[in-house]
Write a protein that holds these residues in place. Structure first.
Motif, short mmCIF file in Angstrom:
data_model
loop_
_atom_site.label_atom_id
_atom_site.label_comp_id
_atom_site.label_asym_id
_atom_site.label_seq_id
_atom_site.Cartn_x
_atom_site.Cartn_y
_atom_site.Cartn_z
N PRO A 356 38.13 28.55 9.83
CA PRO A 356 37.76 29.41 10.96
C PRO A 356 38.58 29.10 12.20
CG PRO A 356 36.15 27.66 10.69
CD PRO A 356 37.11 27.53 9.54
N LEU A 357 38.54 30.02 13.15
CA LEU A 357 39.21 29.84 14.44
C LEU A 357 38.43 28.86 15.30
CD1 LEU A 357 39.79 33.62 15.20
CD2 LEU A 357 41.61 31.96 14.75
N PRO A 358 39.09 28.25 16.30
CA PRO A 358 38.34 27.48 17.30
C PRO A 358 37.36 28.39 18.04
CG PRO A 358 40.71 27.07 17.47
CD PRO A 358 40.55 28.23 16.54
N TYR A 359 36.31 27.80 18.56
CA TYR A 359 35.29 28.57 19.28
C TYR A 359 35.90 29.29 20.48
CZ TYR A 359 31.13 29.59 22.07
OH TYR A 359 30.15 30.21 22.81
N ASP A 360 35.53 30.57 20.62
CA ASP A 360 36.00 31.38 21.73
C ASP A 360 34.78 32.03 22.38
OD1 ASP A 360 36.80 34.24 22.80
OD2 ASP A 360 38.64 33.05 22.82
N GLU A 361 34.56 31.73 23.66
CA GLU A 361 33.35 32.19 24.34
C GLU A 361 33.24 33.71 24.39
OE1 GLU A 361 30.94 31.46 28.57
OE2 GLU A 361 32.89 30.51 28.21
N GLU A 362 34.37 34.38 24.62
CA GLU A 362 34.33 35.85 24.70
C GLU A 362 33.99 36.46 23.34
OE1 GLU A 362 37.24 39.61 25.91
OE2 GLU A 362 37.83 37.54 26.37
N GLN A 363 34.61 35.97 22.28
CA GLN A 363 34.30 36.47 20.94
C GLN A 363 32.85 36.18 20.58
OE1 GLN A 363 37.49 34.40 18.78
NE2 GLN A 363 38.31 36.41 18.21
N ALA A 364 32.39 34.99 20.93
CA ALA A 364 31.01 34.62 20.62
C ALA A 364 30.03 35.56 21.30
CB ALA A 364 30.74 33.18 21.03
N GLY A 365 30.32 35.92 22.55
CA GLY A 365 29.44 36.81 23.28
C GLY A 365 29.28 38.17 22.63
N GLU A 366 30.31 38.61 21.91
CA GLU A 366 30.23 39.91 21.23
C GLU A 366 29.29 39.89 20.04
OE1 GLU A 366 33.70 42.81 21.13
OE2 GLU A 366 34.64 40.87 20.71
N VAL A 367 29.21 38.76 19.33
CA VAL A 367 28.48 38.75 18.05
C VAL A 367 27.08 38.18 18.18
CG1 VAL A 367 30.65 38.54 16.80
CG2 VAL A 367 29.35 36.46 17.31
N VAL A 368 26.79 37.43 19.23
CA VAL A 368 25.47 36.84 19.39
C VAL A 368 24.41 37.94 19.48
CG1 VAL A 368 24.00 35.64 21.06
CG2 VAL A 368 26.20 34.66 20.39
N GLY A 369 23.31 37.73 18.73
CA GLY A 369 22.23 38.70 18.78
C GLY A 369 21.38 38.65 17.53
N SER A 370 20.45 39.61 17.43
CA SER A 370 19.55 39.71 16.29
C SER A 370 19.95 40.91 15.44
CB SER A 370 18.10 39.87 16.76
OG SER A 370 17.68 38.75 17.51
N TYR A 371 19.82 40.73 14.11
CA TYR A 371 20.18 41.76 13.14
C TYR A 371 19.10 41.80 12.07
CZ TYR A 371 24.82 40.94 15.24
OH TYR A 371 25.87 40.77 16.12
N ALA A 372 18.87 42.96 11.46
CA ALA A 372 17.77 43.06 10.50
C ALA A 372 18.02 44.18 9.49
CB ALA A 372 16.44 43.29 11.21
N ASN A 373 17.40 44.03 8.31
CA ASN A 373 17.26 45.14 7.37
C ASN A 373 15.77 45.26 7.03
OD1 ASN A 373 16.77 43.15 5.38
ND2 ASN A 373 18.90 43.16 4.70
#
Length: 464
Positions: A356-373
């Motif tokens: 994986p890539l090193p941690y990137d705060e901007e990228q992390a902010g895009e994916v953080v959240g809740s998901y469901a089916n």
């Protein structure tokens, strides 16, 4: 015991102990011979040694039985892959009438029908369980139009089982026995609890916070889920099953069960998969994946505290089966380690995870959240230094359940992968090595995440 048998047995014992799995069975078909390794017990409460005939719940490794039985009906001219499912199951009703009329048999078998992963329904143990299950599909929302994308669906395979019932005039279980179990000599493979309890069988275990495995009280899923995940089998029967799919369509007694070209057709890509550990593509049911330059064909499965993995390497006449009885993550981790060890030890094929890539705060902010089916929820979070992913059954589903359900998976480290495909890899915990991807809308906003071939839609944040 041969040195080769000793080597496998030593690996199995050490790895099962490392991951805290009460009982495991591993079988390998290599160079025209079978090699086995066993460790531990069927149950921590009523222990019997695991042996070559011990039955484990296969979970989704049942799906290749359903698909192969349907392909036998195709070979006999009784089913056509490109025809609508309604030709065979005229009572099919979905919330989307157009989709109900258009979904084809092949789209069920390669997970492109647009059906959701699961339905939280129990339609009993009677012979009408599948018919009642299909009737409940009128309440199951689609995740995409038919043919638009691949998304793994238990619902689709249970509907495929209903096709088998309608075409043969038998119950699903009777049809699979007649079409596959009996001609192939799979005498230690069954759907019926009353049959299994007369034999040596493994029970599932779930490990709690005190790291002690406890027996999982729901042994297998309800009968309406049999086509997608209700079979129990032994490691010897599963190797026999693998050898059939490596062969020319004949049983070991020489009887022609399927034309060789039909078996080969099942191993040909029908739809590409994106960013999935499970495979690069679907054939007909099978996950197809290139590992270290070698093409593999396989399927995994999970039940309540039990896990199964089957991998075939056609060009090397090789197969490995791993069965284990501990969750929420020990058995899964054991099976992955066993399959990888067998590939490297016997074939020199190394299955490596991407970095994986090193941690990137901007990228992390895009994916953080809740998901469901329909059944499950995912939470992707950050502590400012890294990402984690947690996966569990929705609280309302767990609260409404009449039986014990598998425990949730604790948060595990997650890393984003290089490139512009929005792919990720889990780097810790029971899902270690699992890959998936994020879906964006036309504005570039992330709207969903795929994990283990299943779509989880993003849950909007509650307004303050």
């Amino acid at each position: 015991m041969s040195d080769e048998q000793d080597t496998l047995s030593e690996f199995v014992e050490a790895t099962a102990t490392k991951f805290g799995v009460p009982g495991v069975a591993v079988g390998v078909w290599v160079d025209g011979r079978e090699v086995y390794g066993f460790h531990g017990v069927t149950s921590v409460e009523n222990p019997l040694p695991v042996d070559q005939d011990t039955l484990f719940v296969l979970g989704s490794v049942t799906k290749p039985f359903t698909a192969t039985a349907l392909m036998r009906l195709v070979a006999e001219g009784r089913v056509e892959l490109d025809k609508p499912v309604r030709r065979y199951v005229p009572e099919l009703v979905l919330p989307d009438e157009r989709a109900a009329a258009e979904i084809t048999v092949l789209q069920l078998l390669n997970h492109t029908a647009g059906l959701d992963w699961r339905m939280s329904v129990d339609t009993g143990e009677g012979d009408d369980a599948l018919a009642a299950y299909v009737a409940k599909m009128s309440e199951s929302e689609l995740i995409a139009p038919p043919g638009a994308r691949a998304s793994y669906s238990q619902v689709g395979y249970n509907l495929a089982g209903r096709i088998i019932e309608m075409v043969t005039g038998l119950t699903y279980e009777q049809a699979i026995a007649s079409l596959l179990f009996e001609p192939l000599g799979l005498s230690h493979t069954s759907f019926a609890t009353n049959d299994v309890i007369t034999r040596r069988f493994a029970v599932g275990h779930n490990v709690g916070e005190d790291a002690t495995p406890a027996v999982a009280r729901q042994w297998k899923d309800s009968r309406g889920n049999n086509p997608g995940g209700g079979c129990a089998s032994s490691v010897t029967d599963m190797l026999r099953w693998a050898r059939f799919h490596l062969g020319d369509g004949r049983a070991q007694d020489g009887a022609q069960v399927l034309p060789a070209e039909v078996l080969q057709q099942m191993q040909v890509q029908t739809v590409e998969l994106r960013g999935s550990t499970l495979g690069d593509a679907f054939g007909i049911c099978w996950f197809l994946r290139d590992v270290d330059g070698v093409r593999t064909v396989g399927h995994g499965g999970s039940a309540n505290g039990q896990f199964a993995e089957l991998l075939i390497v056609p060009e090397r006449n090789f197969a490995v089966v791993s069965l284990s009885n501990a969750g929420p993550d020990g058995g899964l981790a054991f099976n992955q380690a066993a399959v990888r060890w067998a590939l490297e030890h016997y074939l020199g094929v190394v299955d490596r995870d991407p970095e994986p890539l090193p941690y990137d705060e901007e990228q992390a902010g895009e994916v953080v959240g809740s998901y469901a089916n329909d059944m499950m929820a995912l939470t992707i979070a950050t502590d400012g230094a890294g990402l984690t992913i947690a996966c569990g059954i929705k609280p309302e589903i767990r609260a409404a359940a009449d039986t014990e359900l598998p425990p949730d998976l604790p948060p595990a480290d997650l890393g984003l992968l290089p490139g512009d495909a929005d792919e990720y890899i889990v780097t810790g915990g029971g899902l270690k090595g699992q890959r998936g991807f994020f879906t964006r809308d036309e504005n570039g906003v992330i709207t969903g995440v795929d994990l283990a071939g299943r779509l989880f839609n993003r849950v909007p944040m509650a307004s303050k």
